[in-house]
Write a protein that holds these residues in place. Structure first.
Motif, PDB file in Angstrom:
ATOM      1  N   LYS A 193      46.353  12.981 -27.321  1.00  0.00           N
ATOM      2  CA  LYS A 193      46.013  12.193 -26.137  1.00  0.00           C
ATOM      3  C   LYS A 193      45.961  13.074 -24.889  1.00  0.00           C
ATOM      4  CE  LYS A 193      47.620   7.745 -27.760  1.00  0.00           C
ATOM      5  NZ  LYS A 193      48.506   6.599 -27.561  1.00  0.00           N
ATOM      6  N   ALA A 194      46.881  14.040 -24.794  1.00  0.00           N
ATOM      7  CA  ALA A 194      46.880  14.950 -23.639  1.00  0.00           C
ATOM      8  C   ALA A 194      45.590  15.767 -23.608  1.00  0.00           C
ATOM      9  CB  ALA A 194      48.106  15.862 -23.677  1.00  0.00           C
ATOM     10  N   VAL A 195      45.193  16.274 -24.764  1.00  0.00           N
ATOM     11  CA  VAL A 195      43.954  17.058 -24.845  1.00  0.00           C
ATOM     12  C   VAL A 195      42.749  16.180 -24.493  1.00  0.00           C
ATOM     13  CG1 VAL A 195      42.391  18.284 -26.417  1.00  0.00           C
ATOM     14  CG2 VAL A 195      44.852  18.764 -26.462  1.00  0.00           C
ATOM     15  N   PRO A 246      57.917  10.474 -38.916  1.00  0.00           N
ATOM     16  CA  PRO A 246      57.398   9.624 -37.830  1.00  0.00           C
ATOM     17  C   PRO A 246      57.430  10.329 -36.479  1.00  0.00           C
ATOM     18  CG  PRO A 246      58.779   8.338 -39.290  1.00  0.00           C
ATOM     19  CD  PRO A 246      58.902   9.778 -39.726  1.00  0.00           C
ATOM     20  N   ASP A 247      58.481  11.119 -36.217  1.00  0.00           N
ATOM     21  CA  ASP A 247      58.561  11.846 -34.944  1.00  0.00           C
ATOM     22  C   ASP A 247      57.436  12.858 -34.812  1.00  0.00           C
ATOM     23  OD1 ASP A 247      60.772  10.430 -34.121  1.00  0.00           O
ATOM     24  OD2 ASP A 247      62.202  11.963 -34.743  1.00  0.00           O
ATOM     25  N   ASN A 248      57.152  13.588 -35.891  1.00  0.00           N
ATOM     26  CA  ASN A 248      56.066  14.574 -35.858  1.00  0.00           C
ATOM     27  C   ASN A 248      54.725  13.910 -35.606  1.00  0.00           C
ATOM     28  OD1 ASN A 248      57.886  16.576 -36.435  1.00  0.00           O
ATOM     29  ND2 ASN A 248      57.287  16.815 -38.558  1.00  0.00           N
ATOM     30  N   ILE A 249      54.520  12.756 -36.228  1.00  0.00           N
ATOM     31  CA  ILE A 249      53.256  12.042 -36.049  1.00  0.00           C
ATOM     32  C   ILE A 249      53.113  11.602 -34.598  1.00  0.00           C
ATOM     33  CG2 ILE A 249      51.983   9.953 -36.687  1.00  0.00           C
ATOM     34  CD1 ILE A 249      53.260  10.303 -39.525  1.00  0.00           C
ATOM     35  N   ILE A 250      54.185  11.087 -34.013  1.00  0.00           N
ATOM     36  CA  ILE A 250      54.148  10.661 -32.613  1.00  0.00           C
ATOM     37  C   ILE A 250      53.850  11.845 -31.700  1.00  0.00           C
ATOM     38  CG2 ILE A 250      55.565   9.793 -30.704  1.00  0.00           C
ATOM     39  CD1 ILE A 250      56.950   7.985 -32.821  1.00  0.00           C
ATOM     40  N   ILE A 251      54.491  12.976 -31.959  1.00  0.00           N
ATOM     41  CA  ILE A 251      54.278  14.170 -31.147  1.00  0.00           C
ATOM     42  C   ILE A 251      52.816  14.621 -31.237  1.00  0.00           C
ATOM     43  CG2 ILE A 251      54.840  16.634 -30.966  1.00  0.00           C
ATOM     44  CD1 ILE A 251      57.742  15.761 -31.796  1.00  0.00           C
ATOM     45  N   GLU A 252      52.269  14.626 -32.448  1.00  0.00           N
ATOM     46  CA  GLU A 252      50.870  15.028 -32.619  1.00  0.00           C
ATOM     47  C   GLU A 252      49.925  14.060 -31.904  1.00  0.00           C
ATOM     48  OE1 GLU A 252      49.948  15.659 -36.720  1.00  0.00           O
ATOM     49  OE2 GLU A 252      51.449  17.242 -36.927  1.00  0.00           O
ATOM     50  N   ALA A 279      50.790  26.460 -22.952  1.00  0.00           N
ATOM     51  CA  ALA A 279      51.973  27.208 -22.512  1.00  0.00           C
ATOM     52  C   ALA A 279      53.199  26.308 -22.523  1.00  0.00           C
ATOM     53  CB  ALA A 279      51.738  27.784 -21.119  1.00  0.00           C
ATOM     54  N   VAL A 280      53.052  25.082 -22.051  1.00  0.00           N
ATOM     55  CA  VAL A 280      54.177  24.141 -22.052  1.00  0.00           C
ATOM     56  C   VAL A 280      54.591  23.833 -23.484  1.00  0.00           C
ATOM     57  CG1 VAL A 280      54.831  21.748 -21.527  1.00  0.00           C
ATOM     58  CG2 VAL A 280      53.656  23.125 -19.813  1.00  0.00           C
ATOM     59  N   THR A 281      53.609  23.606 -24.340  1.00  0.00           N
ATOM     60  CA  THR A 281      53.903  23.297 -25.734  1.00  0.00           C
ATOM     61  C   THR A 281      54.631  24.457 -26.401  1.00  0.00           C
ATOM     62  OG1 THR A 281      51.961  21.875 -25.815  1.00  0.00           O
ATOM     63  CG2 THR A 281      52.843  22.591 -27.914  1.00  0.00           C
ATOM     64  N   GLU A 282      54.182  25.679 -26.135  1.00  0.00           N
ATOM     65  CA  GLU A 282      54.846  26.856 -26.709  1.00  0.00           C
ATOM     66  C   GLU A 282      56.271  26.985 -26.185  1.00  0.00           C
ATOM     67  OE1 GLU A 282      52.209  30.093 -25.815  1.00  0.00           O
ATOM     68  OE2 GLU A 282      50.681  29.357 -27.178  1.00  0.00           O
ATOM     69  N   ALA A 283      56.471  26.708 -24.907  1.00  0.00           N
ATOM     70  CA  ALA A 283      57.811  26.787 -24.325  1.00  0.00           C
ATOM     71  C   ALA A 283      58.720  25.729 -24.943  1.00  0.00           C
ATOM     72  CB  ALA A 283      57.748  26.623 -22.808  1.00  0.00           C
TER      73      ALA A 283
END
Length: 63
Positions: free
Chosen positions: A15-17, A4-10, A40-44
């Protein structure tokens, strides 16, 4: 495995994109710089998460 956490993150990332693309369309601007900043933020964040996981595992191994 999808948790569920991974789904929320995706969903949040999608939504950000979408938000960046919609703003660019509305304002007639290039979305690439904002998308690069998001990447860059996501990679960090991913790097920090991996480092934290490694530190936790190392601490467990010492205990």
């Amino acid at each position: 495995m999808q948790t569920p956490d991974n789904i929320i993150i995706e969903e949040l990332a999608a939504k950000a994109v979408d938000h960046i693309l919609n703003d660019a369309r509305r304002n007639g601007t290039d979305p690439v710089p904002d998308l690069e900043a998001l990447a860059a933020v996501t990679e960090a964040q991913a790097r920090l998460a991996r480092e934290t996981i490694a530190a936790i595992k190392a601490a467990k191994d010492k205990a």
